[in-house]
Design an enzyme around this catalytic site. Structure first.
Site, PDB file in Angstrom:
ATOM      1  N   GLU A 185     -13.947   6.725  26.206  1.00 47.86           N
ATOM      2  CA  GLU A 185     -14.838   5.973  27.249  1.00 47.86           C
ATOM      3  C   GLU A 185     -14.025   4.937  27.706  1.00 47.86           C
ATOM      4  OE1 GLU A 185     -18.403   4.557  25.049  1.00 47.86           O
ATOM      5  OE2 GLU A 185     -19.081   3.579  26.923  1.00 47.86           O
ATOM      6  N   ASN A 192     -19.205   3.813  32.280  1.00 45.87           N
ATOM      7  CA  ASN A 192     -20.556   3.085  32.159  1.00 45.87           C
ATOM      8  C   ASN A 192     -21.150   3.010  33.590  1.00 45.87           C
ATOM      9  OD1 ASN A 192     -21.198   3.020  29.041  1.00 45.87           O
ATOM     10  ND2 ASN A 192     -19.134   2.047  29.398  1.00 45.87           N
ATOM     11  N   GLU A 215     -22.196   7.429  31.878  1.00 40.09           N
ATOM     12  CA  GLU A 215     -23.202   6.883  30.884  1.00 40.09           C
ATOM     13  C   GLU A 215     -24.248   6.073  31.590  1.00 40.09           C
ATOM     14  OE1 GLU A 215     -21.171   5.568  27.525  1.00 40.09           O
ATOM     15  OE2 GLU A 215     -20.221   7.166  27.087  1.00 40.09           O
ATOM     16  N   ASP A 257     -26.908   6.670  27.335  1.00 40.63           N
ATOM     17  CA  ASP A 257     -26.228   5.872  26.511  1.00 40.63           C
ATOM     18  C   ASP A 257     -27.413   5.188  25.884  1.00 40.63           C
ATOM     19  OD1 ASP A 257     -24.057   4.529  25.506  1.00 40.63           O
ATOM     20  OD2 ASP A 257     -23.521   3.542  27.020  1.00 40.63           O
ATOM     21  N   GLU A 314     -22.354   6.892  18.205  1.00 42.56           N
ATOM     22  CA  GLU A 314     -21.375   5.901  18.556  1.00 42.56           C
ATOM     23  C   GLU A 314     -21.453   4.724  17.367  1.00 42.56           C
ATOM     24  OE1 GLU A 314     -22.076   4.073  22.839  1.00 42.56           O
ATOM     25  OE2 GLU A 314     -23.881   3.966  21.932  1.00 42.56           O
TER      26      GLU A 314
HETATM   27  P1  C2E Z   1     -21.513   0.693  25.167  1.00 42.66           P
HETATM   28  O1  C2E Z   1     -21.258   1.682  26.401  1.00 42.66           O
HETATM   29  O2  C2E Z   1     -22.483   1.121  24.137  1.00 42.66           O
HETATM   30  O3  C2E Z   1     -19.960   0.903  24.416  1.00 42.66           O
HETATM   31  C1  C2E Z   1     -19.607   0.821  23.336  1.00 42.66           C
HETATM   32  C2  C2E Z   1     -19.474  -0.390  22.741  1.00 42.66           C
HETATM   33  O4  C2E Z   1     -19.306  -0.565  21.332  1.00 42.66           O
HETATM   34  C3  C2E Z   1     -18.044  -1.072  23.136  1.00 42.66           C
HETATM   35  O5  C2E Z   1     -18.219  -2.494  23.058  1.00 42.66           O
HETATM   36  C4  C2E Z   1     -17.115  -0.850  22.049  1.00 42.66           C
HETATM   37  O6  C2E Z   1     -16.194  -1.479  21.818  1.00 42.66           O
HETATM   38  C5  C2E Z   1     -18.045  -0.731  20.841  1.00 42.66           C
HETATM   39  N1  C2E Z   1     -17.746   0.068  19.602  1.00 42.66           N
HETATM   40  C6  C2E Z   1     -17.253   1.312  19.622  1.00 42.66           C
HETATM   41  N2  C2E Z   1     -16.999   1.871  18.418  1.00 42.66           N
HETATM   42  C7  C2E Z   1     -17.260   0.826  17.547  1.00 42.66           C
HETATM   43  C8  C2E Z   1     -17.692   0.848  15.951  1.00 42.66           C
HETATM   44  O7  C2E Z   1     -17.247   1.519  15.461  1.00 42.66           O
HETATM   45  N3  C2E Z   1     -18.235  -0.549  15.495  1.00 42.66           N
HETATM   46  C9  C2E Z   1     -18.470  -1.335  16.538  1.00 42.66           C
HETATM   47  N4  C2E Z   1     -19.349  -2.548  16.029  1.00 42.66           N
HETATM   48  N5  C2E Z   1     -18.565  -1.299  17.810  1.00 42.66           N
HETATM   49  C10 C2E Z   1     -18.034  -0.348  18.411  1.00 42.66           C
HETATM   50  P2  C2E Z   1     -17.576  -3.466  24.327  1.00 42.66           P
HETATM   51  O8  C2E Z   1     -16.308  -2.644  25.004  1.00 42.66           O
HETATM   52  O9  C2E Z   1     -17.787  -4.695  23.906  1.00 42.66           O
HETATM   53  O10 C2E Z   1     -18.664  -3.002  25.451  1.00 42.66           O
HETATM   54  C11 C2E Z   1     -20.039  -3.382  25.308  1.00 42.66           C
HETATM   55  C12 C2E Z   1     -20.851  -2.795  26.438  1.00 42.66           C
HETATM   56  O11 C2E Z   1     -20.415  -3.351  27.395  1.00 42.66           O
HETATM   57  C13 C2E Z   1     -20.851  -1.414  26.516  1.00 42.66           C
HETATM   58  O12 C2E Z   1     -21.542  -0.893  25.719  1.00 42.66           O
HETATM   59  C14 C2E Z   1     -21.135  -1.243  27.899  1.00 42.66           C
HETATM   60  O13 C2E Z   1     -22.516  -1.208  27.689  1.00 42.66           O
HETATM   61  C15 C2E Z   1     -20.707  -2.451  28.548  1.00 42.66           C
HETATM   62  N6  C2E Z   1     -19.849  -1.885  29.315  1.00 42.66           N
HETATM   63  C16 C2E Z   1     -18.441  -2.116  29.020  1.00 42.66           C
HETATM   64  N7  C2E Z   1     -17.530  -1.589  30.268  1.00 42.66           N
HETATM   65  C17 C2E Z   1     -18.106  -1.063  31.174  1.00 42.66           C
HETATM   66  C18 C2E Z   1     -18.246  -0.820  32.409  1.00 42.66           C
HETATM   67  O14 C2E Z   1     -17.199  -0.599  32.772  1.00 42.66           O
HETATM   68  N8  C2E Z   1     -19.189  -1.128  33.131  1.00 42.66           N
HETATM   69  C19 C2E Z   1     -20.690  -1.072  32.771  1.00 42.66           C
HETATM   70  N9  C2E Z   1     -21.491  -1.060  33.479  1.00 42.66           N
HETATM   71  N10 C2E Z   1     -20.772  -1.673  31.373  1.00 42.66           N
HETATM   72  C20 C2E Z   1     -19.743  -1.659  30.595  1.00 42.66           C
HETATM   73 CA    CA Z   2     -21.221   3.346  27.041  1.00 45.87          CA
HETATM   74 CA    CA Z   3     -23.660   2.790  23.886  1.00 44.35          CA
END
Ligand code: C2E
Ligand code: CA
Ligand code: CA
Length: 805
Positions: A574, A629, A661, A691, A748
């Site tokens: 992802e 995403n 997603e 998602d 996730e």
């Molecule tokens: P998401 O799509 O639900 O992405 C998964 C988030 O969970 C990611 O946080 C990831 O680092 C985190 N994660 C993965 N595995 C674990 C785990 O085992 N434990 C915990 N506590 N967290 C875990 P991140 O990277 O901070 O992203 C947060 C949100 O930001 C994402 O949730 C997504 O909704 C958004 N996001 C990130 N990149 C993009 C992007 O390029 N475009 C858009 N539209 N949204 C993005």
């Molecule tokens: Ca996601």
């Molecule tokens: Ca998610």
């Protein structure tokens, strides 16, 4: 000779003279009546009336003269030449026609004098030409001076008659003029007769073929009678037709929607049915009633004026009903021909109630919100401005409360627009009933309302109290078609004058406070604080920086592996964006994605991430999947599929390797467009994952509305497996749902071996989380993406080679 003259006067038969005078009076009365008609007519009709006038007057004078001749007997044999008589009649008619024409042209004194002259000459011409047709046994001698005097007297009499007649509109004027004219004719005749001396002469022979006096009298009586009767007949027919025309006009007038009233001399002479309705009285009672302010008052206070201009006023029904706004047109109908039309004014009165109520309605619609009936944004601004003036003057206090319904859009999409409307109407009703005047509520649009509190109590206590009441009022569930709809609201409050002195400042600051209330979990109210200004400014700076960062490519994409639960095989990644800030260091997406979404920057940002991720994945040796995403805003872009298609072509990545997603809430902004976009993406061969499942509405209908390729159960449940009974149940339920819909489920946020074990035992298809791998820069992925032979020893945890332990 003197003896002859005396004899001449003495030999008149006075009975016949009297008849002659009566005929003259009758004829000229009729002629002046006809003359009045002529004065009221135009064009050809005027010509016809003129001809009739001249015929009647001329033949009347002629008959008078002829009868007077009959009354005169010189004691000798007399005879009359028929041609001479006819010629004298013609002369009278022609000159009188000229006279009446001249006097009626402009109806000033000069005209009347000219007319009098011509008519006088006409009478004289008739008299003397008729005398030339008179033959008797003797010589006739004339005295020039008396002839001249007779002509002058005739002219004077005619002129006086015309001056007296004027337009001859009244019976009195007609009669007086006729009397004057008759006098003139009589004087002319008598003087003319005096000018004549007959010296008997037996040698003069009166031819037998000449008319005798009796014959002449008969002929004259017949001709004159017919002509005068003809004139009277014409007048009768005319008044009859105008009466039946009046009848028709009455029928028409009664059918008219407008009130029509005829006034003369300040009193009502006639009215149609619509006017009677407006006046609240029957025609019988209206007739003769003074037409004044008590019945119709004009807005301009100028009373009844007769210019054709449209004016407005009010009708006051006599029976005491409500006054009616009206529009009035006035016309003078006086044609000058008849006394009964003198000063006649007709008013057309249009009832403006319907128009006014339509205008009222339009104004209401322009100022009020159609759904809730509350004042709209425009009216709010003007009413708020006057409220500010008011409290400034009165020393009262004013608070502005912005109200926003929580989760309204989602509820609207979930239950349908009708339910949404019902919620808005109910919210408006509750707001309105919670704010007594002079305080008021308004709708800004959507699910945003404003309450303006004007009170003599102290602030912020009063506003806090009201805000609390409003929250309570809006917390009760609304019922729509037997269905309970949950309601709640967030409130932001700004106070005058502390938080702003203008409408704009108060609105902006209450809105900021509202934003804060939403941030602190909704269902609460917040007062505006100066610090909020500060945060807003910071946000503004941040968004400016973010815009620059996108241009400067200060963003990086990290990749987090996704694995098959059964054997730990990594099948994809992802893509997760980060912002490498020059001062603040690496900023996580949750700190700037919402801002990007709000400002629209998410569009270039999202496209950049997609392009970056696809380029990266296209470079991998192994054809692993890449999940990107999509933000709600992106999902609502009409060109989304085209954009994705272009990126795939540009980067050379196969569509089957790309997964997008989306969250459930992203679908709800514009459901149809979102579904359209998803279908087109799917048609490209791209897969779509749902998602964060479990955090939104988690509605089965969403899953059924579109064939998702994957469900990602939210990490908030996964991390609570074994810790929270509810979370465990939810994870199981989502897995069951996936099975029954035949959609693979990804868990996730899998961090521990226990969670992994549980998911495997529950037949979860795929897993993602720190237990498999953390999001990492592209250059660290080689261990999974390269087509390398398995090393003898496993790589250091957690980067295990392709598989999860
Ligand atoms: P998401 O799509 O639900 O992405 C998964 C988030 O969970 C990611 O946080 C990831 O680092 C985190 N994660 C993965 N595995 C674990 C785990 O085992 N434990 C915990 N506590 N967290 C875990 P991140 O990277 O901070 O992203 C947060 C949100 O930001 C994402 O949730 C997504 O909704 C958004 N996001 C990130 N990149 C993009 C992007 O390029 N475009 C858009 N539209 N949204 C993005
Ligand atoms: Ca996601
Ligand atoms: Ca998610």
């Amino acid at each position: 000779m003197l003896q002859d003259i005396v004899g001449l006067v003495g030999e008149h038969d006075y009975r016949v003279v009297f008849i002659a005078l009566a005929v003259c009076l009758c004829g000229s009365m009729t002629a002046f009546r006809l003359y009045s008609r002529m004065n009221g007519a135009k064009g050809l009709v005027r010509g016809a009336w003129l001809l009739l006038t001249a015929l009647v007057a001329g033949s009347g004078v002629w008959a008078t003269h002829s009868l007077a001749m009959l009354a005169f007997s010189p004691g000798l044999k007399v005879g009359y030449s028929p041609t001479g008589l006819m010629q004298s009649l013609m002369a009278a008619v022609v000159l009188l026609a000229a006279g009446f024409f001249a006097s009626g042209a402009n109806r000033d004194r000069a005209n009347q004098f000219a007319g009098g002259l011509l008519i006088g000459l006409g009478v004289a011409a008739m008299h003397y030409s008729s005398m030339s047709s008179f033959v008797t046994q003797g010589r006739v001698e004339w005295e020039a001076a008396l002839i001249g005097a007779s002509v002058v007297l005739g002219v004077l009499g005619s002129t006086a008659a015309l001056v007296i007649a004027g337009r001859a509109t009244s019976f009195l004027r007609q009669s007086l003029a006729a009397l004057m004219f008759t006098t003139g004719v009589a004087v002319l005749h008598l003087t003319g007769m005096t000018a004549m001396t007959i010296i008997p002469d037996a040698s003069v022979v009166v031819p037998d073929q000449l008319l005798s006096g009796g014959m002449m009298a008969l002929g004259v009586a017949v001709i004159t009678g017919m002509i005068i009767l003809g004139g009277l007949g014409a007048m009768l027919i005319e008044s009859q037709t105008s009466r039946s025309a009046l009848e028709r006009i009455r029928i028409l007038a009664n059918a008219a929607y407008e009130g029509i009233v005829v006034i003369q001399g300040g009193v009502i002479k006639d009215a149609n049915a619509a006017f009677c309705d407006l006046a609240g009285l029957g025609l019988r009672d209206l007739y003769g009633r003074p037409f004044d302010d008590a019945l119709l008052s004009f807005d301009d206070d100028l009373g009844v004026r007769t210019d054709a201009e449209r004016r407005e006023g009010r009708m006051h029904p006599v029976n005491g009903g409500q006054s009616v706004p009206v529009e009035v047109f006035a016309r003078v109908m006086d044609d000058g021909a008849r006394s009964d039309t003198r000063g006649l004014t007709v008013l057309a009165i249009r009832d403006l109630r319907e128009r006014r109520s339509a205008e009222e309605k339009i104004r209401y619609l322009a100022e009020h919100d159609g759904l809730t009936g509350l004042p709209n944004r425009n009216v709010l601004k003007s009413r708020l401005a006057s409220a500010l003036d008011r409290v400034e003057a009165s020393g009262e206090t004013l608070a502005l409360i912005c109200v926003d319904l929580d989760h309204f859009k989602e509820a609207n999409d979930l239950h349908g627009h009708l339910a949404g409307d019902a919620v808005l109407i109910e919210a408006a009703r509750r707001l309105q009933s919670s704010v007594p005047a002079p305080s008021f509520a308004a709708r800004l649009g959507g699910d945003e309302f404003v309450v303006v509190q004007i009170t003599d109590q102290d602030q912020p206590t009063a506003a806090a109290e009201l805000a609390g009441q409003l929250l309570d009022a809006l917390k009760e569930t609304a019922i729509f078609e037997g269905q309970d709809l949950a309601m709640s609201a967030s409130l932001g409050v700004s106070l005058y004058p502390d938080d702003g002195r203008t409408v704009e400042a108060l609105l902006a600051n209450a809105d900021m406070a509202l934003y804060r209330a939403k941030e602190s979990g909704r269902g609460v109210y917040r007062f505006f604080k100066r610090e909020m200004d500060q945060t807003i400014r910071e946000r503004r700076n941040l968004s400016r920086e973010l815009r620059q960062a996108i241009l400067d490519e200060d963003l990086v994409v990290h990749y987090q592996p996704q694995a098959r639960a059964a054997d730990g095989e990594i099948f994809g990644f992802e893509a997760l964006v980060r912002w490498r800030h020059p001062v603040r260091g690496m900023i996580p997406p949750l700190d700037f994605i919402p801002l990007a979404e709000e400002t629209g920057l998410i569009l270039p940002l999202g496209e950049w991430v997609l392009r970056r991720a696809c380029t990266e994945a296209a470079g991998w040796e192994r054809p692993l999947c890449i999940a990107v995403n999509l933000s709600p805003l992106q999902l609502n872009q009409p060109n989304l599929a085209t954009m994705v298609h272009e990126v795939l072509i540009e980067t050379g990545l196969s569509a089957t390797r790309l997964e997008l997603e989306i969250t459930e809430s992203a679908l709800f902004k514009d459901y149809q467009r979102a579904l359209d976009n998803l279908r087109r993406l799917k048609a490209l061969g791209v897969r779509i994952a749902m998602d964060d499942f479990g955090t939104g509405f988690s509605s089965l209908s969403t899953l059924q509305s579109f064939p998702f390729d994957k469900i990602k159960v939210d990490k908030s449940f996964v991390e609570n497996i074994h810790r929270d009974e509810r979370a465990t149940v939810i994870v199981k339920a989502v897995l069951g749902l996936g099975r029954s819909l035949d959609i693979p489920v990804v868990a996730e946020g899998v961090e521990t071996a226990e969670q992994l074990e549980f998911l495997r035992s529950e037949d979860c298809a795929e897993v993602q989380g720190y237990a498999i791998g953390r999001p990492a820069p592209a250059d660290t992925l080689g261990v999974w993406t390269n087509e390398l032979p398995l090393p003898a020893k496993a790589s250091p945890a957690p980067r295990k080679r392709r598989k999860v332990a």
